[in-house]
Design an enzyme around this catalytic site. Sequence first.
Site, PDB file in Angstrom:
ATOM      1  N   LYS A  63       0.817  -1.211   0.000  1.00 16.44           N
ATOM      2  CA  LYS A  63       0.000   0.000   0.000  1.00 16.44           C
ATOM      3  C   LYS A  63       0.851   1.260   0.000  1.00 16.44           C
ATOM      4  CE  LYS A  63      -0.621   0.580   4.992  1.00 16.44           C
ATOM      5  NZ  LYS A  63       0.111   1.865   5.035  1.00 16.44           N
ATOM      6  N   THR A  64       1.985   1.246   0.702  1.00 11.83           N
ATOM      7  CA  THR A  64       2.828   2.443   0.741  1.00 11.83           C
ATOM      8  C   THR A  64       3.367   2.761  -0.645  1.00 11.83           C
ATOM      9  OG1 THR A  64       3.464   1.927   3.022  1.00 11.83           O
ATOM     10  CG2 THR A  64       4.831   3.510   1.836  1.00 11.83           C
ATOM     11  N   ASP A 251      -3.641   7.877   4.268  1.00 11.35           N
ATOM     12  CA  ASP A 251      -3.102   6.553   4.595  1.00 11.35           C
ATOM     13  C   ASP A 251      -3.752   6.047   5.887  1.00 11.35           C
ATOM     14  OD1 ASP A 251      -1.557   4.289   4.478  1.00 11.35           O
ATOM     15  OD2 ASP A 251       0.268   5.235   5.237  1.00 11.35           O
ATOM     16  N   GLU A 252      -3.866   4.728   6.017  1.00 17.87           N
ATOM     17  CA  GLU A 252      -4.417   4.077   7.216  1.00 17.87           C
ATOM     18  C   GLU A 252      -5.787   4.672   7.582  1.00 17.87           C
ATOM     19  OE1 GLU A 252      -3.091   1.521   8.276  1.00 17.87           O
ATOM     20  OE2 GLU A 252      -0.914   1.571   8.078  1.00 17.87           O
ATOM     21  N   GLN A 352      -7.615  -4.513   9.556  1.00 15.50           N
ATOM     22  CA  GLN A 352      -6.508  -4.173  10.443  1.00 15.50           C
ATOM     23  C   GLN A 352      -6.834  -2.969  11.320  1.00 15.50           C
ATOM     24  OE1 GLN A 352      -2.311  -4.794   9.029  1.00 15.50           O
ATOM     25  NE2 GLN A 352      -3.248  -4.685   7.004  1.00 15.50           N
ATOM     26  N   ARG A 698       1.886 -10.867  10.369  1.00 12.24           N
ATOM     27  CA  ARG A 698       3.250 -10.358  10.585  1.00 12.24           C
ATOM     28  C   ARG A 698       4.284 -11.390  10.143  1.00 12.24           C
ATOM     29  NH1 ARG A 698       2.064  -6.008   9.728  1.00 12.24           N
ATOM     30  NH2 ARG A 698       0.036  -6.973   9.324  1.00 12.24           N
TER      31      ARG A 698
END
Length: 878
Positions: A63-64, A251-252, A352, A698
Amino acid sequence: MTEPSKLPHHGVPEHQPAAGGIAARARATAAPQYLSGLNPEQRDAVVTLDGPVLVLAGAGTGKTRVLTTRIAHILSQGRARPHEILSVTFTNKAAREMKLRLGQMLGQAVEGMPWLGTFHSIGGRILRYHAELVQLKSNFTVLDVDDQVRLLKQLLQAENIDDKRWPARMLAGLIDGWKNRGLTPPQVPAGEAAVFGNGKGGKLYASYQERLKILNAADFGDLLLENIRLFREHPDVLRQYQSRFKFILVDEYQDTNVAQYLWLRLLSQAPSKPGMPLSAVIPGAIDPAVVPGATSSVIPGRVEDANPESRSEEDSPLDSGLAPIGAPRNDERNVAPSSPLKNICCVGDDDQSIYGWRGAEVDNILRFDHDFPGAKVIRLERNYRSTGHILAAASHLIAHNEGRLGKTLRTEDVDGEKVTVTGSWDSEEEARAIGEEIEELQRAGDNLNEVAILVRASFQMREFEDRFVTLGLPYRVIGGPRFYERAEIRDALAYLRVINSPADDLAFERIVNVPKRGLGDATVQMLHDHARKRRIPLFEAARAVVETDELKPKARGSLRDLILNFDRWRAQREVTAHTELAEIVLDESGYTEMWQKDRSADAAGRLDNLKELVRSMEEFENLQGFLEHISLVMDRDGGAEDEAVSLMTLHSAKGLEFDNVFLPGWEEGLFPSQRTLDEQGRAGLEEERRLAHVGLTRARRRAKLYFATNRRIHGTWSTTIPSRFLDELPADNVEITESKGGSGWGGSGGYGASRFDNVESFGSSYTTPGWQRAQANRARNNQGGRHGQTRDGFEESQSSFSGSRSDTFSRTKRGPMVIEGELVAKSTGTVSEFSLDDRVFHQKFGYGNVVKIDGNKLTIAFEKAGEKKVVDSFVERV
């Protein structure tokens, strides 16, 4: 030859490069390099520039990269200049990373992007430029938490409110929560305002805001709240920024709270005409000017109407020069947009959203298509991090949530190893088993930096920290201090150290005024001066000073009471178990009560840590042995290690990834957290499930889940059941394994089976004489008829996952638990193979001579560590 001027004039056909021709091939090489390497979904998210876009980016889907490449594409296509792009992140680290990547793609263009940053940094920048419009000056101060609490204490005193019953820190937490929801003092519901200070919470909030204006100050929450007020009360300012920002990227988005949501909604709408009601800016909002007392329906159950006394005058202060590059000037009025400004792109993952406890609203991302009709939703489902089995398990687990938009992570990588689920008898066996597995990974060549243990609650860390010290495994705690380095643990240990050694000046100085007793720096300095002159410890100096008139009566009385308390506790030490003594000290000193009254978000966790500290003392015979163990743990220097296991909570693990991830404590009540279920019900359960999903994703190569059948929580042994999340995993992607921390279902387990139990079930690479001797001792013990006993008067049952075991075992009882190599334990009745004066070697303490023997316990005078009591199976004769 015909002259050019005399050539016949015919129509020239439009030219397009031929497919495969020189021009076409050359043109292909000139395509933007930043688009290369993107998969189809990522490319779609980058090039879709018009209209609202929601990018549902699963864990590890890049995503970044998408967000950064989208900004590069906007700039390279000339759709906007750098100062016309608003790009919002949640952390300064994420903003720095985005700027770095943009700099690599576009050179110096990133230097002209003043509106790339966190919500609060951008909000603060806007607020400084328009400070006069919200009764501030452009050089206002942003208060930190300590200054905020100090100011609130002054207000409590002015209202004659007892700050012990109603702590200022509790009020600070309430005000922060209201500001995160975008509520000004008049908008706070009466029921909520009444929960503090006998109904004065709302009045105190209003007084606090007034006082901030007088001091020309703002707190962290004001950086957005005052922005929202600015935009609502001054539509002309809002129109300037709406016209300025041609593209908005977030973002987020799943972690936004109500205030952040409102701020974005206001900025992301098409500029309204002067005099247009609020409902025209935010569809669904009811303008309070039209319907008095009405509230907005933008967020059900939330109050977010504008102040009825909205200012209509257009204050136009001169440009002070404080605006960043591209900030709209006050003389830029009524800028008509060429087209509706709805080019907003939000990137996030509803699966998330794990920060509901600090105000995040997952509904913000779930209702995106409602807030922005016609929005395009792009799902990034190709994961570049984890193997197939891990992704399948995580996707199957999160599919049990009802409040989600839905996506399924996939990978083109190999399936890899299955997710393992391991049951252990108790938390100590769990820690031993994970320690064993980490050592196996290390011997196989795995880097310890690629190993992480993710726990649900911070008190779980203590068990692992003790175990790693015993094994000599380097570790680091991410997102906070090590267990024994936490402030509340250091304070509690300081009390115990003074009881154990009245001459411990450092410990006494730490807690002489904790909790507050009116003994400030001047009193402590007086004690130091007296101690130096008479060459006596600080505690004895205090005893002498209270018999004089050098201190004021109140301070003298507090200090005398403290000395009497220590004298009493020291006398109780001789007749009271050290664990019970610790509880008495923490209660009678007022230290436990201090944290019980603290209403901050971390207060409950600190109380849990104190209870875990008392529990950990049970493994030692006395207070002296426990404090010696602590000194060994604290002496470990973690900074010099090149490789170390990462230990953290699941919340701290967001955004990180490791080859090997261990997830202990998957039990009902612990994970999912009973406290979360009690407070939030089904919504809390779904957030806990999202937290489990984050933990699993993770892991790159291995994910290993653990649960304990018995866990001691808050000093009480409880028989637990495996987490419901384990039953929600897909059977095809999960393997049930046996604990490598010692069987715990038979043998001489005690409060946690040793790794030497049932070694034939998993083998061992230990070949040292000490280990072989321990095996022999264990075999002799097992033949001594110690099977079949119960602990605490009840027969303990097998784990729910016991079906994977070939035999059924019953738990047996042994004496007090031993921290191997460091703990003073009661003799097991066995005869040691060592003799007095034997020369021995210990892995941690080095070389020494045996000076005393008590069963299988040896007192050894080590050359460097001094006298220590250790179990004989952990030393070798040399």
